[in-house]
Design an enzyme around this catalytic site. Structure first.
Site, PDB file in Angstrom:
ATOM      1  N   ALA A 270      17.336  27.609-130.755  1.00 46.32           N
ATOM      2  CA  ALA A 270      16.602  26.776-129.791  1.00 46.32           C
ATOM      3  C   ALA A 270      17.241  25.386-129.680  1.00 46.32           C
ATOM      4  CB  ALA A 270      15.146  26.628-130.237  1.00 46.32           C
ATOM      5  N   PRO A 271      17.276  24.784-128.496  1.00 43.80           N
ATOM      6  CA  PRO A 271      16.649  25.217-127.231  1.00 43.80           C
ATOM      7  C   PRO A 271      17.491  26.198-126.415  1.00 43.80           C
ATOM      8  CG  PRO A 271      17.606  23.039-126.958  1.00 43.80           C
ATOM      9  CD  PRO A 271      17.823  23.422-128.407  1.00 43.80           C
ATOM     10  N   GLY A 272      18.576  26.693-126.980  1.00 43.07           N
ATOM     11  CA  GLY A 272      19.267  27.808-126.318  1.00 43.07           C
ATOM     12  C   GLY A 272      20.506  27.458-125.525  1.00 43.07           C
ATOM     13  N   CYS A 389      26.385  18.913-135.454  1.00 45.64           N
ATOM     14  CA  CYS A 389      26.677  17.712-134.653  1.00 45.64           C
ATOM     15  C   CYS A 389      26.612  16.512-135.604  1.00 45.64           C
ATOM     16  CB  CYS A 389      25.757  17.573-133.452  1.00 45.64           C
ATOM     17  SG  CYS A 389      24.018  17.681-133.828  1.00 45.64           S
TER      18      CYS A 389
HETATM   19  C1  LIG Z   1      21.136  22.230-133.967  1.00 51.73           C
HETATM   20  S1  LIG Z   1      19.688  22.977-133.468  1.00 51.73           S
HETATM   21  C2  LIG Z   1      20.280  24.352-132.557  1.00 51.73           C
HETATM   22  C3  LIG Z   1      20.752  24.024-131.164  1.00 51.73           C
HETATM   23  C4  LIG Z   1      21.041  25.274-130.353  1.00 51.73           C
HETATM   24  N1  LIG Z   1      21.995  26.143-130.995  1.00 51.73           N
HETATM   25  C5  LIG Z   1      21.567  24.936-128.965  1.00 51.73           C
HETATM   26  O1  LIG Z   1      22.772  24.956-128.740  1.00 51.73           O
HETATM   27  O2  LIG Z   1      20.736  24.653-128.089  1.00 51.73           O
HETATM   28  C6  LIG Z   1      19.150  23.756-134.922  1.00 51.73           C
HETATM   29  C7  LIG Z   1      17.964  24.678-134.748  1.00 51.73           C
HETATM   30  O3  LIG Z   1      17.795  25.402-135.970  1.00 51.73           O
HETATM   31  C8  LIG Z   1      16.434  25.678-136.126  1.00 51.73           C
HETATM   32  N2  LIG Z   1      16.262  26.066-137.553  1.00 51.73           N
HETATM   33  C9  LIG Z   1      16.191  25.263-138.626  1.00 51.73           C
HETATM   34  N3  LIG Z   1      16.063  25.998-139.748  1.00 51.73           N
HETATM   35  C10 LIG Z   1      16.078  27.303-139.366  1.00 51.73           C
HETATM   36  C11 LIG Z   1      15.961  28.546-140.056  1.00 51.73           C
HETATM   37  N4  LIG Z   1      15.811  28.569-141.378  1.00 51.73           N
HETATM   38  N5  LIG Z   1      15.986  29.685-139.330  1.00 51.73           N
HETATM   39  C12 LIG Z   1      16.124  29.642-137.982  1.00 51.73           C
HETATM   40  N6  LIG Z   1      16.218  28.502-137.276  1.00 51.73           N
HETATM   41  C13 LIG Z   1      16.199  27.342-137.956  1.00 51.73           C
HETATM   42  C14 LIG Z   1      15.750  24.407-135.688  1.00 51.73           C
HETATM   43  O4  LIG Z   1      14.417  24.665-135.319  1.00 51.73           O
HETATM   44  C15 LIG Z   1      16.624  23.989-134.489  1.00 51.73           C
HETATM   45  O5  LIG Z   1      16.076  24.464-133.300  1.00 51.73           O
END
Ligand SMILES: C[S@@+](CC[C@H](N)C(=O)[O-])C[C@H]1O[C@@H](n2cnc3c(N)ncnc32)[C@H](O)[C@@H]1O
Length: 448
Positions: A270-272, A389
């Site tokens: 998320a947010p995808g 990031c």
């Molecule tokens: C850097 S953001 C991802 C951004 C996304 N890949 C994008 O390009 O839009 C990291 C995400 O990891 C999720 N997250 C954190 N710990 C997690 C876990 N143990 N399992 C799955 N998701 C997790 C958070 O809720 C957050 O949405």
């Protein structure tokens, strides 16, 4: 309500109540009906947070005694007033408009104080700025711990990184190659008079010369049927031609190198943004997109539906595969872990003040657990792309180095590229380099 009153409310929430800037903008900006007022309020909030440490140092010199905690709104208003005087070429009546906010706040006792402090600053600005700028953390408006860490990890680049953190980021788009090519979209932009250039290193990125409201971009949102009158609008009527995504983030899909008909896990989705890019870029058989925050799943679903893309979306903790995994191995894993965000401070200046060193320790533990737990789900011969990031070594190459020392079936696939810096493992783009966000990438392959 006016822009300065709303900015005062938002800044009070962010600086004194530690709420995130983007959440507060979502809550308070709709109180303003006029788009220009919303833009001004947003500009004031970003600007004050970019320069907060410097503005606070000046305010300390200007106030005879500190304000009480219950008057943090007056303090926020004074920071806005100083920001306008130093960084915005706003005419003198802006100071009067700032002073007037004391009435909206029902604190008319502070009218004289705000007026006096701002006038006093105007008289002595050169002397005061020279005085506070003798402290480098004030001059660069960064907390001391953050500057120290930047200096340790980037001994020759730390100052440029801090300056980039205080700069205005560009608006970069990713063209949905399922709808049209980058060149075709550039042509649409040219026709409507929007100046833009291709983003370096990626094949679907476009950087606008001047940021704008994305809702007004051709093909961003669906066009109502009554407006569909000519062929070009008809083609754009479904929307979903472009998304907002920095060039650095667009490298993920290219680097994951997915073969047609394979299984991909996007473990932190998320947010995808990256999920959608993978689906736009490749013919994937199964893409499982996970996120463990239930309130972020709708963001992921909205991203996919706006772009007319399909993935299997699950709310689950990627580090607990026994709760969600069906036992089938993946050919590729994208691990875009939660991180400090220290590479995207120019987009989220509140990170400078909301993040603390202890948060980084907690994040590195989470990251280590994620990579350790998803690695066994990768097929022999498969690839995992680790992404942050962040610009901190602990979250980046040191994290991956530690993982490689603990397993026997992982090898680094060296990323040969003309962007960023080669590190002992992986590559780093520093914020502002080629006008990109700060990102780290490492690619690992599973041996047979
Ligand atoms: C850097 S953001 C991802 C951004 C996304 N890949 C994008 O390009 O839009 C990291 C995400 O990891 C999720 N997250 C954190 N710990 C997690 C876990 N143990 N399992 C799955 N998701 C997790 C958070 O809720 C957050 O949405």
């Amino acid at each position: 309500m006016d822009a300065r009153s709303v900015a005062t409310q938002i800044l009070t929430q962010v600086i004194w109540h530690k709420h995130s800037l983007s959440d507060c903008l979502d809550t308070y900006l709709p109180d303003l009906n006029d788009a220009r007022e919303r833009a001004l309020a947003q500009n004031l909030c970003y600007g004050v947070l970019r320069w907060l440490r410097r503005l606070q140092a000046l305010l300390q010199c200007l106030l005879k005694q500190p304000l009480k905690d219950k008057d943090s709104d007056i303090q926020a208003l004074l920071l806005i007033g100083l920001y306008q005087l130093i960084y915005l070429r706003i005419p003198p009546y802006a100071t009067a408009a700032t002073v007037n906010v004391t009435r909206t706040l029902k604190k008319t006792w502070a009218t004289g104080l705000v007026n006096g402090v701002l006038r006093n600053f105007q008289r002595k600005s050169d002397i005061l700025l020279a005085k506070v700028d003798t402290d480098i953390s004030v001059k660069l408006a960064h907390p001391i711990w953050l500057l120290k860490r930047l200096k340790k990890d980037w001994p020759t680049q730390w100052e440029a990184v801090a300056q980039a953190n205080n700069s205005h980021p560009p608006l970069t788009l990713r063209v949905n190659n399922r709808c049209l090519s980058r060149d075709a979209y550039l042509e649409h932009l040219r026709e409507v008079g929007i100046a833009a250039t291709p983003t370096p290193y990626v094949d679907s990125g476009i950087t606008l010369d001047v940021p704008m409201d994305v809702q007004n971009l051709p093909g961003f949102t669906p066009v109502k049927s009554a407006e569909v009158s000519d062929l070009k609008i008809n083609q754009a009527s479904q929307g979903g031609w472009v998304s907002v995504q920095d060039g650095s983030a667009q490298l993920a899909a290219q680097l994951l190198d997915v073969q047609a008909g394979t299984r991909v896990l996007d473990a932190c989705a998320a947010p995808g943004g990256k999920t959608a890019h993978l689906l736009e870029h490749y013919e994937i058989d199964t893409l499982l997109a996970l996120d463990n925050k239930s309130d972020r799943i709708p963001l992921l679903e909205n991203t996919l539906s706006r772009l007319h893309l399909k993935a299997q979306v699950h709310c689950a903790d990627a580090s607990q595969p026994d709760t969600w995994w069906d036992g089938q191995l993946f050919d590729r894993i994208l691990l875009d872990v939660p991180c400090s965000g220290s590479g995207i401070i120019r987009r989220h200046p509140d990170i400078k003040y909301l993040r603390k060193p202890k948060d980084i320790v907690a994040l590195t533990i989470q990251q280590a657990r994620l990579i350790e737990k998803v690695w066994p789900l990768l097929k022999p011969g498969g690839k995992l792309l680790y992404v942050t990031c962040s610009v901190f070594a602990e979250e980046n190459y040191l994290q991956i180095q530690k993982f490689l020392s603990q397993v026997t079936d992982a090898l680094e696939t060296v990323l040969l590229a003309d962007w960023g810096h080669a590190l002992p493992i992986g590559r780093q783009i520093l914020p502002g380099e080629n006008n990109l966000d700060g990102f780290y990438y490492a690619c690992l392959s599973k041996t047979n």
